[in-house]
Design a protein around this motif. Structure first.
Motif, PDB file in Angstrom:
ATOM      1  N   TYR A   1     -20.151  -5.151  -2.761  1.00  0.00           N
ATOM      2  CA  TYR A   1     -20.036  -4.316  -3.942  1.00  0.00           C
ATOM      3  C   TYR A   1     -18.875  -3.351  -3.743  1.00  0.00           C
ATOM      4  O   TYR A   1     -18.973  -2.416  -2.957  1.00  0.00           O
ATOM      5  CB  TYR A   1     -21.350  -3.571  -4.173  1.00  0.00           C
ATOM      6  CG  TYR A   1     -21.222  -2.441  -5.147  1.00  0.00           C
ATOM      7  CD1 TYR A   1     -20.985  -2.704  -6.493  1.00  0.00           C
ATOM      8  CD2 TYR A   1     -21.302  -1.115  -4.738  1.00  0.00           C
ATOM      9  CE1 TYR A   1     -20.832  -1.671  -7.393  1.00  0.00           C
ATOM     10  CE2 TYR A   1     -21.152  -0.077  -5.626  1.00  0.00           C
ATOM     11  CZ  TYR A   1     -20.914  -0.366  -6.949  1.00  0.00           C
ATOM     12  OH  TYR A   1     -20.754   0.652  -7.834  1.00  0.00           O
ATOM     13  N   PRO A   2     -17.732  -3.605  -4.381  1.00  0.00           N
ATOM     14  CA  PRO A   2     -16.612  -2.675  -4.239  1.00  0.00           C
ATOM     15  C   PRO A   2     -16.847  -1.414  -5.068  1.00  0.00           C
ATOM     16  O   PRO A   2     -17.101  -1.501  -6.273  1.00  0.00           O
ATOM     17  CB  PRO A   2     -15.408  -3.460  -4.759  1.00  0.00           C
ATOM     18  CG  PRO A   2     -15.928  -4.675  -5.405  1.00  0.00           C
ATOM     19  CD  PRO A   2     -17.397  -4.735  -5.249  1.00  0.00           C
TER      20      PRO A   2
ATOM     21  N   ILE B   1     -15.118   1.813  -6.375  1.00  0.00           N
ATOM     22  CA  ILE B   1     -13.773   2.367  -6.501  1.00  0.00           C
ATOM     23  C   ILE B   1     -13.826   3.682  -7.271  1.00  0.00           C
ATOM     24  O   ILE B   1     -14.887   4.107  -7.710  1.00  0.00           O
ATOM     25  CB  ILE B   1     -12.809   1.373  -7.185  1.00  0.00           C
ATOM     26  CG1 ILE B   1     -13.319   1.038  -8.574  1.00  0.00           C
ATOM     27  CG2 ILE B   1     -12.641   0.144  -6.356  1.00  0.00           C
ATOM     28  CD1 ILE B   1     -12.369   0.201  -9.365  1.00  0.00           C
ATOM     29  N   GLY B   2     -12.715   4.303  -7.419  1.00  0.00           N
ATOM     30  CA  GLY B   2     -12.643   5.547  -8.192  1.00  0.00           C
ATOM     31  C   GLY B   2     -12.345   6.754  -7.329  1.00  0.00           C
ATOM     32  O   GLY B   2     -12.270   7.861  -7.825  1.00  0.00           O
TER      33      GLY B   2
ATOM     34  N   HIS C   1      -9.091   8.288  -8.539  1.00  0.00           N
ATOM     35  CA  HIS C   1      -8.939   8.365  -9.999  1.00  0.00           C
ATOM     36  C   HIS C   1      -8.335   9.702 -10.387  1.00  0.00           C
ATOM     37  O   HIS C   1      -8.881  10.745 -10.075  1.00  0.00           O
ATOM     38  CB  HIS C   1     -10.304   8.189 -10.650  1.00  0.00           C
ATOM     39  CG  HIS C   1     -10.247   8.256 -12.144  1.00  0.00           C
ATOM     40  ND1 HIS C   1      -9.471   7.403 -12.879  1.00  0.00           N
ATOM     41  CD2 HIS C   1     -10.845   9.073 -13.026  1.00  0.00           C
ATOM     42  CE1 HIS C   1      -9.606   7.698 -14.156  1.00  0.00           C
ATOM     43  NE2 HIS C   1     -10.426   8.711 -14.282  1.00  0.00           N
TER      44      HIS C   1
ATOM     45  N   PHE D   1      -6.683  -4.006 -10.077  1.00  0.00           N
ATOM     46  CA  PHE D   1      -8.033  -3.661 -10.558  1.00  0.00           C
ATOM     47  C   PHE D   1      -8.907  -4.908 -10.598  1.00  0.00           C
ATOM     48  O   PHE D   1     -10.043  -4.908 -10.123  1.00  0.00           O
ATOM     49  CB  PHE D   1      -7.913  -3.035 -11.948  1.00  0.00           C
ATOM     50  CG  PHE D   1      -9.220  -2.593 -12.546  1.00  0.00           C
ATOM     51  CD1 PHE D   1      -9.867  -1.484 -12.046  1.00  0.00           C
ATOM     52  CD2 PHE D   1      -9.780  -3.281 -13.602  1.00  0.00           C
ATOM     53  CE1 PHE D   1     -11.068  -1.066 -12.594  1.00  0.00           C
ATOM     54  CE2 PHE D   1     -10.979  -2.870 -14.153  1.00  0.00           C
ATOM     55  CZ  PHE D   1     -11.621  -1.751 -13.652  1.00  0.00           C
ATOM     56  N   PHE D   2      -8.356  -5.986 -11.134  1.00  0.00           N
ATOM     57  CA  PHE D   2      -9.154  -7.206 -11.245  1.00  0.00           C
ATOM     58  C   PHE D   2      -9.242  -7.926  -9.905  1.00  0.00           C
ATOM     59  O   PHE D   2     -10.238  -8.581  -9.629  1.00  0.00           O
ATOM     60  CB  PHE D   2      -8.577  -8.091 -12.343  1.00  0.00           C
ATOM     61  CG  PHE D   2      -8.622  -7.402 -13.674  1.00  0.00           C
ATOM     62  CD1 PHE D   2      -9.833  -7.179 -14.310  1.00  0.00           C
ATOM     63  CD2 PHE D   2      -7.477  -6.906 -14.262  1.00  0.00           C
ATOM     64  CE1 PHE D   2      -9.892  -6.505 -15.513  1.00  0.00           C
ATOM     65  CE2 PHE D   2      -7.530  -6.237 -15.463  1.00  0.00           C
ATOM     66  CZ  PHE D   2      -8.741  -6.030 -16.097  1.00  0.00           C
TER      67      PHE D   2
ATOM     68  N   THR E   1      -9.603  -6.395  -7.178  1.00  0.00           N
ATOM     69  CA  THR E   1     -10.699  -5.704  -6.501  1.00  0.00           C
ATOM     70  C   THR E   1     -12.036  -6.209  -7.013  1.00  0.00           C
ATOM     71  O   THR E   1     -12.974  -6.392  -6.247  1.00  0.00           O
ATOM     72  CB  THR E   1     -10.599  -4.191  -6.740  1.00  0.00           C
ATOM     73  OG1 THR E   1      -9.247  -3.794  -6.576  1.00  0.00           O
ATOM     74  CG2 THR E   1     -11.472  -3.427  -5.775  1.00  0.00           C
ATOM     75  N   GLY E   2     -12.114  -6.431  -8.336  1.00  0.00           N
ATOM     76  CA  GLY E   2     -13.354  -6.957  -8.897  1.00  0.00           C
ATOM     77  C   GLY E   2     -13.686  -8.320  -8.334  1.00  0.00           C
ATOM     78  O   GLY E   2     -14.852  -8.640  -8.075  1.00  0.00           O
TER      79      GLY E   2
ATOM     80  N   VAL F   1      -5.486   0.650  -8.825  1.00  0.00           N
ATOM     81  CA  VAL F   1      -6.868   0.292  -9.130  1.00  0.00           C
ATOM     82  C   VAL F   1      -7.567   1.463  -9.821  1.00  0.00           C
ATOM     83  O   VAL F   1      -8.224   1.292 -10.849  1.00  0.00           O
ATOM     84  CB  VAL F   1      -7.615  -0.077  -7.835  1.00  0.00           C
ATOM     85  CG1 VAL F   1      -9.062  -0.346  -8.125  1.00  0.00           C
ATOM     86  CG2 VAL F   1      -6.991  -1.276  -7.190  1.00  0.00           C
ATOM     87  N   ASP F   2      -7.422   2.646  -9.276  1.00  0.00           N
ATOM     88  CA  ASP F   2      -8.168   3.792  -9.803  1.00  0.00           C
ATOM     89  C   ASP F   2      -7.429   4.514 -10.918  1.00  0.00           C
ATOM     90  O   ASP F   2      -8.053   5.151 -11.739  1.00  0.00           O
ATOM     91  CB  ASP F   2      -8.444   4.777  -8.667  1.00  0.00           C
ATOM     92  CG  ASP F   2      -9.342   4.172  -7.623  1.00  0.00           C
ATOM     93  OD1 ASP F   2     -10.056   3.223  -7.962  1.00  0.00           O
ATOM     94  OD2 ASP F   2      -9.341   4.643  -6.488  1.00  0.00           O
ATOM     95  N   ARG F   3      -6.156   4.436 -10.924  1.00  0.00           N
ATOM     96  CA  ARG F   3      -5.278   5.036 -11.945  1.00  0.00           C
ATOM     97  C   ARG F   3      -5.510   6.534 -12.119  1.00  0.00           C
ATOM     98  O   ARG F   3      -6.471   7.040 -12.469  1.00  0.00           O
ATOM     99  CB  ARG F   3      -5.423   4.330 -13.276  1.00  0.00           C
ATOM    100  CG  ARG F   3      -4.585   3.085 -13.303  1.00  0.00           C
ATOM    101  CD  ARG F   3      -5.083   2.128 -14.310  1.00  0.00           C
ATOM    102  NE  ARG F   3      -6.296   1.537 -13.851  1.00  0.00           N
ATOM    103  CZ  ARG F   3      -7.250   1.072 -14.640  1.00  0.00           C
ATOM    104  NH1 ARG F   3      -7.125   1.124 -15.905  1.00  0.00           N
ATOM    105  NH2 ARG F   3      -8.319   0.516 -14.122  1.00  0.00           N
TER     106      ARG F   3
END
Lengths: 266, 410
Positions: free
Chosen positions: B53-54, B56-57, B60, B376-377, B379-380, B408-410
Motif C-alpha cells: 500500500y503506497p 503518498i502525500g 504535498h 503518480f500513476f 506509484t499507484g 507524485v505529491d505535487r
C-alpha cells in the motif's frame, strides 16, 4: 462601507478588468465527417448513450454526457473505439456559478494517437460511479479527486484521502477553501502530536530559516558561544561575552623554521 | 534504548506481528531508496509481499492550488519543483499548454524552438543518468553511481552556463526562451556529446552483462502490457512493456517532427528491459542534440513570439516605445488573459507523459490546472506490481519505476 467579499469563491481575482472587455473563446469545431472522431460519436450513439454535446477543441474530441452514463460511456470508448488508456481524471469546481462539479476523463487512443475528453456534471451532494473497473488508474485518480474536492465515488475499492492527512478537514481545491490557515491550522502539528497544553511551551511556528536563537543549546545556534549539548539555558551566561570553548581552540600557527610555536603547541 | 515519552515518540516498539503469520512493515517515508518521501506499507508472508500500500502525500505542497492563485508567468518557476530532476521538462510542458491555449504555438521563433528542444534533451540525459545512478546504487552497484554522477555534473554545468541554475532551471518562458545560448556553449555541448558515448559504453560494460546486475533485474517487476495500459503507464514503463508510444513521435511538438531519432521498445517487461531502454534513450538524445547543433546557426536571432496581447515585446522595444512599455506594464501587473477554453497538452518528459490540463475562464488566473504527472500513476502501479515479489526486490522495483516525489505529491 466595508467591501463585500464573496464567500463561495475566495480565490484570487483580477484586481482590474476593463468593463468593455469580453473574453474570447477557444474555437470549437464541429466533428468532421469521415474523421475518426465521427466513428467514435457514431459508436456511442449506437450504444444508446445520450450525448449532451460534442465538439473538437484544440484537436481533442470533447463529449458531454450525463453522470449516470459515465461507466457505460468509458467502457464503450475503451472496447469499441480503442481508447485503451485513461491519462487523467479529475474535477473542476463550479459550485459558485452552477452548484455543480465538472468531472472530466482524459482518454488516449494509442493506435491513432487521438485524445478525447469525456465531461460530466454532478451536483454538490451527488456521488459518481467509480470507473476503476474500466481503467485501473482511477483507483488513485478518484482518491485524489475525493481528497481534493470531496466528491464521493461509489463502488471504489478504497476511497480514502491520498495527498492530505487522513484527519484533514476540508477539501483544498474547492473554491471556498481559504487561502490562509486559521488558528486550528496554525497549531495543527502541536495539537496533534503534543496536545493543546504544549502550545505555550513550544510557541508559534517560526518559518524564518535564518533565525538564530542564541539561547538554544541544542541546534548549533550559539555560534561563538558554544556550551555543552542541551545545557540548561538558564545557567548559560546570557551576556554577550563569548564563553571560552572547552573542546578545541584554533591556533594560528607559524610553521616557519625557527618558530617555537609548533613545539609550544605540542 | 531511547525512553519513549510524549515528546519523543518511539514507534519501533509497536507490535506489527499478526496472528495469521503475516508481518506488516513500514518502508519509508525516510528510506534512502524510497526516492523521496514514499511510505510503503508492506504485508509480508515470510519474505513474500502479499499486499503493498503506497502512502503518498508527504511532499504535498498544493501546486495545483497555487496555480489557481498565480498569473501564468508567475506560476512557471513553481513547475520546477514538480519533477526536480528534469525541471525544464516541466517548464516546457506548462509553457506548451499555455501556448496552445493562446494559439501562439506556431509563432514561437525557430531559434527558441531549437534551444528548447536542446534543453529538453539535455534534461533527458540528466534525468536518465540520475536514474541509472540511483537505481544502480539501490541495487548495490556503488561505482556506477559515482561514474554516472560525474557525467551528470558536466551536463548540469551546461545547464548552469545557460540559465544560471542547476536544478530549478525556469529556462523556458511562455512564448519562447529568455536568453540566447552564451558564446562557447555549443562547443561545450559538442565536447560533452563526444565524451558521453564512451561513458555510456562504460556503464553498459559494467552492467549489461554483469551477473549480479542481471540476477537482480531480470524478471523482477514484470509489468504486463495490460497492466501498463490499465494503470496509465507512460514513458519507459510503457515502452518497456512492448508498446511503442512516444508523444514526441506520435503527437510531435517543437522540432521533433523534423528530427531523425528512434524510439527504443522492448517486450521484456521487466526491470532489465527498462534499464536497457534508458541507456538506448540516452543514445537517441545524443543523436537529437547533434542534429540540433547543426540546426542552430541557420536560425534568426529572435527568441520570443510576437503576440503583443499576451507576451511582452523585446527589451529594446520596451525601453524605446511607449506602447510596448504600457503593454509590458499591464502584462506584468495584471497578467495575460487567455481565451476561455480547455487545453490538455501532453509532452514526453523523461519519466513519461507529462501533461498540463488548464481550464481558463478568461481571467489572468487559471480556473483549474491539473498536472498529469507520470510518476503518480507509476506509484499507484506499485500496489499491483509488488504483490508476490520478494522483499529484496522491492527496492529494485521502486528504482526501476523511476518515480520522483515532487511530481507524485505535487
Amino acid at each position: 462601507m466595508r467591501r463585500y467579499t464573496p464567500k463561495d469563491n475566495v480565490q484570487k481575482k483580477a484586481k482590474y478588468t476593463d468593463r468593455f472587455w469580453v473574453a474570447p473563446q477557444v474555437p470549437r469545431e464541429e466533428v468532421e465527417e469521415g474523421s475518426f472522431f465521427e466513428t467514435v460519436i457514431d459508436e456511442l450513439k449506437s450504444n444508446n448513450i445520450e450525448l449532451l454535446d460534442f465538439y473538437v477543441e484544440l484537436g481533442q474530441l470533447v463529449i458531454h454526457i450525463k453522470p449516470e452514463d459515465n461507466v457505460k460511456t468509458l467502457k464503450t470508448l475503451k472496447e469499441k473505439s480503442c481508447f485503451k488508456m485513461c491519462s487523467e481524471l479529475s474535477a473542476i469546481d463550479y459550485l459558485a456559478q452552477d452548484g455543480e462539479f465538472e468531472v472530466f476523463y482524459q482518454l488516449l487512443n494509442l493506435d491513432k494517437a487521438q485524445r478525447a475528453r469525456v465531461i460530466t456534471r454532478i451536483k454538490e451532494d451527488q456521488a459518481i460511479e467509480s470507473v476503476e473497473k474500466v481503467y485501473r488508474m482511477a483507483n488513485f485518480a478518484e482518491r485524489e479527486m475525493y481528497d481534493m474536492f470531496g466528491i464521493y465515488v461509489n463502488n471504489h475499492s478504497y476511497l480514502k484521502r491520498i495527498l492530505m492527512p487522513d484527519d484533514w478537514v476540508g477539501h483544498p481545491l474547492r473554491k471556498t477553501y481559504p487561502l490562509q490557515g486559521d488558528e486550528h491550522a496554525q497549531w495543527y502539528e502541536v495539537d496533534k502530536i503534543f496536545g493543546k497544553e504544549y502550545r505555550d511551551i513550544i510557541g508559534p511556528e517560526n518559518r524564518d530559516p535564518a533565525r538564530v536563537d542564541r539561547y538554544d543549546t541544542q541546534r548549533f545556534a550559539r555560534v561563538g558561544h558554544e556550551v555543552p549539548f542541551g545545557a540548561d539555558p538558564e545557567l548559560v551566561d546570557k551576556t554577550d561575552t563569548p564563553i571560552e570553548s572547552r573542546y578545541s581552540k584554533t591556533f594560528l600557527t607559524d610553521y616557519t623554521k625557527g618558530s617555537k610555536e609548533l613545539e609550544n603547541r605540542r | 534504548m531511547q525512553q519513549p515519552n510524549k515528546l519523543k515518540p518511539f514507534f519501533e516498539n509497536l507490535n506489527f506481528e499478526r496472528k495469521d503469520n503475516t508481518m506488516v512493515i513500514n518502508f519509508g517515508p525516510q528510506h534512502p531508496s524510497a526516492h523521496g518521501q514514499l511510505r510503503l506499507v508492506l504485508e509480508l508472508q515470510g519474505e513474500q509481499v502479499v499486499k503493498a500500500y503506497p502512502d503518498i502525500g508527504y511532499l504535498h505542497r498544493g501546486v495545483e492550488k497555487m496555480a489557481e492563485n498565480m498569473i501564468y508567468n508567475e506560476f512557471l518557476p513553481t513547475t520546477d519543483r514538480l519533477d526536480y530532476i528534469a525541471s525544464t521538462a516541466n517548464n516546457y510542458a506548462f509553457a506548451l499548454a499555455v501556448e496552445r491555449l493562446l494559439g501562439i504555438e506556431d509563432k514561437v521563433p525557430r531559434r527558441a524552438k531549437v534551444i528548447r528542444t536542446m534543453l529538453l534533451e539535455l534534461n533527458r540525459i540528466i534525468s536518465h543518468l540520475f536514474f541509472l545512478a540511483t537505481h544502480a546504487l539501490d541495487v548495490g552497484a556503488m561505482s556506477i553511481f559515482l561514474y554516472a554522477f560525474r557525467e551528470r555534473e558536466f551536463a548540469m554545468d551546461l545547464m548552469e552556463d545557460y540559465c544560471g541554475a542547476r536544478l530549478t532551471h525556469s529556462a523556458v518562458r511562455i512564448g519562447g526562451v529568455p536568453l540566447d545560448l552564451p558564446p562557447g556553449w555549443i562547443e561545450n555541448l559538442s565536447n560533452f556529446l563526444n565524451k558521453l558515448p564512451d561513458q555510456i559504453k562504460l556503464y553498459e560494460d559494467l552492467l549489461t552483462e554483469n551477473r549480479i546486475w542481471k540476477m537482480r533485474l531480470e524478471d523482477v517487476g514484470v509489468v504486463s502490457k495490460e497492466m501498463a495500459l490499465e494503470w496509465g503507464c507512460t514513458g519507459p514503463m510503457l515502452r518497456g512493456s512492448g508498446i511503442a508510444y512516444d508523444v514526441r513521435k506520435e503527437e510531435p511538438y517543437e522540432l521533433y517532427d523534423e528530427l531523425d531519432f528512434d524510439i527504443p521498445v522492448t517486450d521484456r517487461c521487466d526491470s532489465y528491459g527498462r534499464y536497457r531502454l534508458y541507456m538506448e534513450e540516452m543514445k537517441e538524445s545524443i543523436k537529437i542534440l547533434r542534429q540540433l547543433i547543426s540546426m542552430y546557426p541557420k536560425t534568426e536571432p529572435k527568441l520570443m513570439a510576437h503576440a503583443p496581447k499576451y507576451i511582452s515585446a523585446p527589451k529594446e522595444e520596451i525601453m524605446t516605445q511607449n506602447y510596448a512599455l504600457m503593454q509590458h506594464f499591464v502584462l506584468v501587473t495584471q497578467g495575460m488573459r487567455p481565451p476561455k477554453g480547455t487545453v490538455y497538452a501532453p509532452t514526453e518528459s523523461p519519466k513519461g507523459e507529462l501533461g498540463f490540463f488548464i481550464r481558463s475562464e478568461g481571467e489572468p488566473y487559471a480556473y483549474r490546472l491539473k498536472v498529469r504527472a507520470p510518476s503518480f500513476f507509476h506509484t499507484g502501479l506499485l500496489q499491483d506490481l509488488l504483490v508476490g515479489c520478494y522483499v529484496a526486490d522491492v527496492v529494485t522495483i521502486i528504482g526501476s519505476t523511476n518515480i520522483v516525489f515532487g511530481e507524485v505529491d505535487r
